[in-house]
Design a protein around this motif. Structure first.
Motif, PDB file in Angstrom:
ATOM      1  N   GLU A  44       6.643  44.661  64.502  1.00  0.00           N
ATOM      2  CA  GLU A  44       7.800  44.667  63.607  1.00  0.00           C
ATOM      3  C   GLU A  44       8.325  46.091  63.428  1.00  0.00           C
ATOM      4  O   GLU A  44       9.536  46.321  63.433  1.00  0.00           O
ATOM      5  CB  GLU A  44       7.373  44.078  62.271  1.00  0.00           C
ATOM      6  N   ALA A  45       7.421  47.050  63.307  1.00  0.00           N
ATOM      7  CA  ALA A  45       7.813  48.455  63.147  1.00  0.00           C
ATOM      8  C   ALA A  45       8.634  48.939  64.337  1.00  0.00           C
ATOM      9  O   ALA A  45       9.635  49.649  64.165  1.00  0.00           O
ATOM     10  CB  ALA A  45       6.574  49.334  62.962  1.00  0.00           C
ATOM     11  N   ILE A  46       8.233  48.535  65.525  1.00  0.00           N
ATOM     12  CA  ILE A  46       8.975  48.931  66.732  1.00  0.00           C
ATOM     13  C   ILE A  46      10.394  48.368  66.680  1.00  0.00           C
ATOM     14  O   ILE A  46      11.369  49.073  66.965  1.00  0.00           O
ATOM     15  CB  ILE A  46       8.241  48.474  68.011  1.00  0.00           C
ATOM     16  N   GLN A  47      10.508  47.108  66.295  1.00  0.00           N
ATOM     17  CA  GLN A  47      11.835  46.493  66.218  1.00  0.00           C
ATOM     18  C   GLN A  47      12.712  47.162  65.164  1.00  0.00           C
ATOM     19  O   GLN A  47      13.899  47.395  65.402  1.00  0.00           O
ATOM     20  CB  GLN A  47      11.703  44.991  65.937  1.00  0.00           C
ATOM     21  N   TYR A  48      12.120  47.475  64.018  1.00  0.00           N
ATOM     22  CA  TYR A  48      12.892  48.181  62.981  1.00  0.00           C
ATOM     23  C   TYR A  48      13.354  49.545  63.493  1.00  0.00           C
ATOM     24  O   TYR A  48      14.508  49.926  63.289  1.00  0.00           O
ATOM     25  CB  TYR A  48      12.064  48.365  61.709  1.00  0.00           C
ATOM     26  N   ALA A  49      12.467  50.262  64.143  1.00  0.00           N
ATOM     27  CA  ALA A  49      12.831  51.584  64.661  1.00  0.00           C
ATOM     28  C   ALA A  49      13.931  51.469  65.711  1.00  0.00           C
ATOM     29  O   ALA A  49      14.865  52.276  65.738  1.00  0.00           O
ATOM     30  CB  ALA A  49      11.602  52.271  65.243  1.00  0.00           C
ATOM     31  N   LYS A  50      13.817  50.467  66.542  1.00  0.00           N
ATOM     32  CA  LYS A  50      14.806  50.216  67.584  1.00  0.00           C
ATOM     33  C   LYS A  50      16.182  49.972  66.975  1.00  0.00           C
ATOM     34  O   LYS A  50      17.206  50.351  67.546  1.00  0.00           O
ATOM     35  CB  LYS A  50      14.360  48.992  68.376  1.00  0.00           C
ATOM     36  N   ASN A  51      16.206  49.338  65.804  1.00  0.00           N
ATOM     37  CA  ASN A  51      17.461  49.041  65.106  1.00  0.00           C
ATOM     38  C   ASN A  51      17.853  50.134  64.113  1.00  0.00           C
ATOM     39  O   ASN A  51      18.686  49.904  63.230  1.00  0.00           O
ATOM     40  CB  ASN A  51      17.356  47.691  64.393  1.00  0.00           C
ATOM     41  N   ASN A  52      17.211  51.294  64.247  1.00  0.00           N
ATOM     42  CA  ASN A  52      17.517  52.454  63.413  1.00  0.00           C
ATOM     43  C   ASN A  52      17.250  52.195  61.918  1.00  0.00           C
ATOM     44  O   ASN A  52      17.973  52.687  61.059  1.00  0.00           O
ATOM     45  CB  ASN A  52      18.964  52.916  63.639  1.00  0.00           C
ATOM     46  N   GLU A  53      16.205  51.437  61.630  1.00  0.00           N
ATOM     47  CA  GLU A  53      15.799  51.171  60.257  1.00  0.00           C
ATOM     48  C   GLU A  53      14.451  51.857  60.014  1.00  0.00           C
ATOM     49  O   GLU A  53      13.420  51.212  59.900  1.00  0.00           O
ATOM     50  CB  GLU A  53      15.689  49.658  60.013  1.00  0.00           C
ATOM     51  N   SER A  54      14.503  53.186  59.950  1.00  0.00           N
ATOM     52  CA  SER A  54      13.274  53.976  59.930  1.00  0.00           C
ATOM     53  C   SER A  54      12.406  53.745  58.699  1.00  0.00           C
ATOM     54  O   SER A  54      11.184  53.777  58.796  1.00  0.00           O
ATOM     55  CB  SER A  54      13.573  55.463  60.109  1.00  0.00           C
ATOM     56  N   GLU A  55      13.005  53.495  57.547  1.00  0.00           N
ATOM     57  CA  GLU A  55      12.194  53.249  56.341  1.00  0.00           C
ATOM     58  C   GLU A  55      11.414  51.945  56.464  1.00  0.00           C
ATOM     59  O   GLU A  55      10.241  51.874  56.108  1.00  0.00           O
ATOM     60  CB  GLU A  55      13.054  53.256  55.077  1.00  0.00           C
ATOM     61  N   LYS A  56      12.082  50.918  56.968  1.00  0.00           N
ATOM     62  CA  LYS A  56      11.394  49.644  57.178  1.00  0.00           C
ATOM     63  C   LYS A  56      10.305  49.790  58.240  1.00  0.00           C
ATOM     64  O   LYS A  56       9.243  49.183  58.135  1.00  0.00           O
ATOM     65  CB  LYS A  56      12.384  48.552  57.570  1.00  0.00           C
ATOM     66  N   ALA A  57      10.585  50.603  59.253  1.00  0.00           N
ATOM     67  CA  ALA A  57       9.580  50.845  60.297  1.00  0.00           C
ATOM     68  C   ALA A  57       8.350  51.518  59.703  1.00  0.00           C
ATOM     69  O   ALA A  57       7.214  51.127  60.000  1.00  0.00           O
ATOM     70  CB  ALA A  57      10.176  51.703  61.412  1.00  0.00           C
ATOM     71  N   LYS A  58       8.571  52.505  58.839  1.00  0.00           N
ATOM     72  CA  LYS A  58       7.450  53.198  58.185  1.00  0.00           C
ATOM     73  C   LYS A  58       6.648  52.236  57.316  1.00  0.00           C
ATOM     74  O   LYS A  58       5.415  52.285  57.293  1.00  0.00           O
ATOM     75  CB  LYS A  58       7.955  54.359  57.326  1.00  0.00           C
ATOM     76  N   TYR A  87      12.013  56.771  68.623  1.00  0.00           N
ATOM     77  CA  TYR A  87      13.296  56.217  68.195  1.00  0.00           C
ATOM     78  C   TYR A  87      13.927  57.080  67.108  1.00  0.00           C
ATOM     79  O   TYR A  87      15.150  57.268  67.084  1.00  0.00           O
ATOM     80  CB  TYR A  87      13.158  54.781  67.702  1.00  0.00           C
ATOM     81  N   ASN A  88      13.110  57.622  66.210  1.00  0.00           N
ATOM     82  CA  ASN A  88      13.644  58.511  65.171  1.00  0.00           C
ATOM     83  C   ASN A  88      14.249  59.769  65.776  1.00  0.00           C
ATOM     84  O   ASN A  88      15.307  60.220  65.363  1.00  0.00           O
ATOM     85  CB  ASN A  88      12.560  58.871  64.149  1.00  0.00           C
ATOM     86  N   LYS A  89      13.576  60.343  66.786  1.00  0.00           N
ATOM     87  CA  LYS A  89      14.110  61.538  67.440  1.00  0.00           C
ATOM     88  C   LYS A  89      15.424  61.235  68.155  1.00  0.00           C
ATOM     89  O   LYS A  89      16.355  62.027  68.136  1.00  0.00           O
ATOM     90  CB  LYS A  89      13.092  62.115  68.423  1.00  0.00           C
ATOM     91  N   ILE A  90      15.461  60.092  68.800  1.00  0.00           N
ATOM     92  CA  ILE A  90      16.673  59.697  69.534  1.00  0.00           C
ATOM     93  C   ILE A  90      17.851  59.547  68.581  1.00  0.00           C
ATOM     94  O   ILE A  90      18.966  59.960  68.878  1.00  0.00           O
ATOM     95  CB  ILE A  90      16.446  58.396  70.326  1.00  0.00           C
ATOM     96  N   SER A  91      17.590  58.968  67.408  1.00  0.00           N
ATOM     97  CA  SER A  91      18.685  58.714  66.455  1.00  0.00           C
ATOM     98  C   SER A  91      19.133  59.981  65.726  1.00  0.00           C
ATOM     99  O   SER A  91      20.200  59.979  65.112  1.00  0.00           O
ATOM    100  CB  SER A  91      18.287  57.637  65.456  1.00  0.00           C
TER     101      SER A  91
END
Length: 102
Positions: A23-37, A97-101
């Motif tokens: 789930e964290a990977i998917q959140y990060a992929k969708n630029n939802e870093s807080e949810k990923a954390k 993903y965070n670095k990319i965004s």
């Protein structure tokens, strides 16, 4: 606690950790870093709970109480190991993903 209950707890907590890591990977992929954390934290919490159960079995064996090695126990160990590995990889994906965004 009964042996089978401990083993099933390891399996369930590990499965939950694995799901949270994915789930964290998917959140990060969708630029939802807080949810990923949050998902990484949930994975870490479940891994800690599963590891605690595993440690109980190890401590019992170290006290001389033989732990039966069953297919179910091997399955539980496999789940825990995979959950730990996937959580570590998920953390790396989240970082990437965070670095990319940025």
């Amino acid at each position: 606690m009964e042996f089978e209950s401990i083993v099933l707890n390891i399996i369930t907590k590990s499965g939950s950790a694995r799901s949270s890591a994915m789930e964290a990977i998917q959140y990060a992929k969708n630029n939802e870093s807080e949810k990923a954390k949050e998902s990484i934290r949930a994975a870490e919490e479940n891994i800690a709970l599963a590891h605690k159960e595993q440690t109980m079995l190890i401590q019992e064996e170290s006290k001389g109480k033989k732990v039966e090695v069953s297919l179910l126990l091997v399955h539980a160990q496999d789940h825990l190991m995979n959950a730990i590995t996937l959580k570590d990889l998920a953390q790396e994906f989240v970082n990437i993903y965070n670095k990319i965004s940025e």
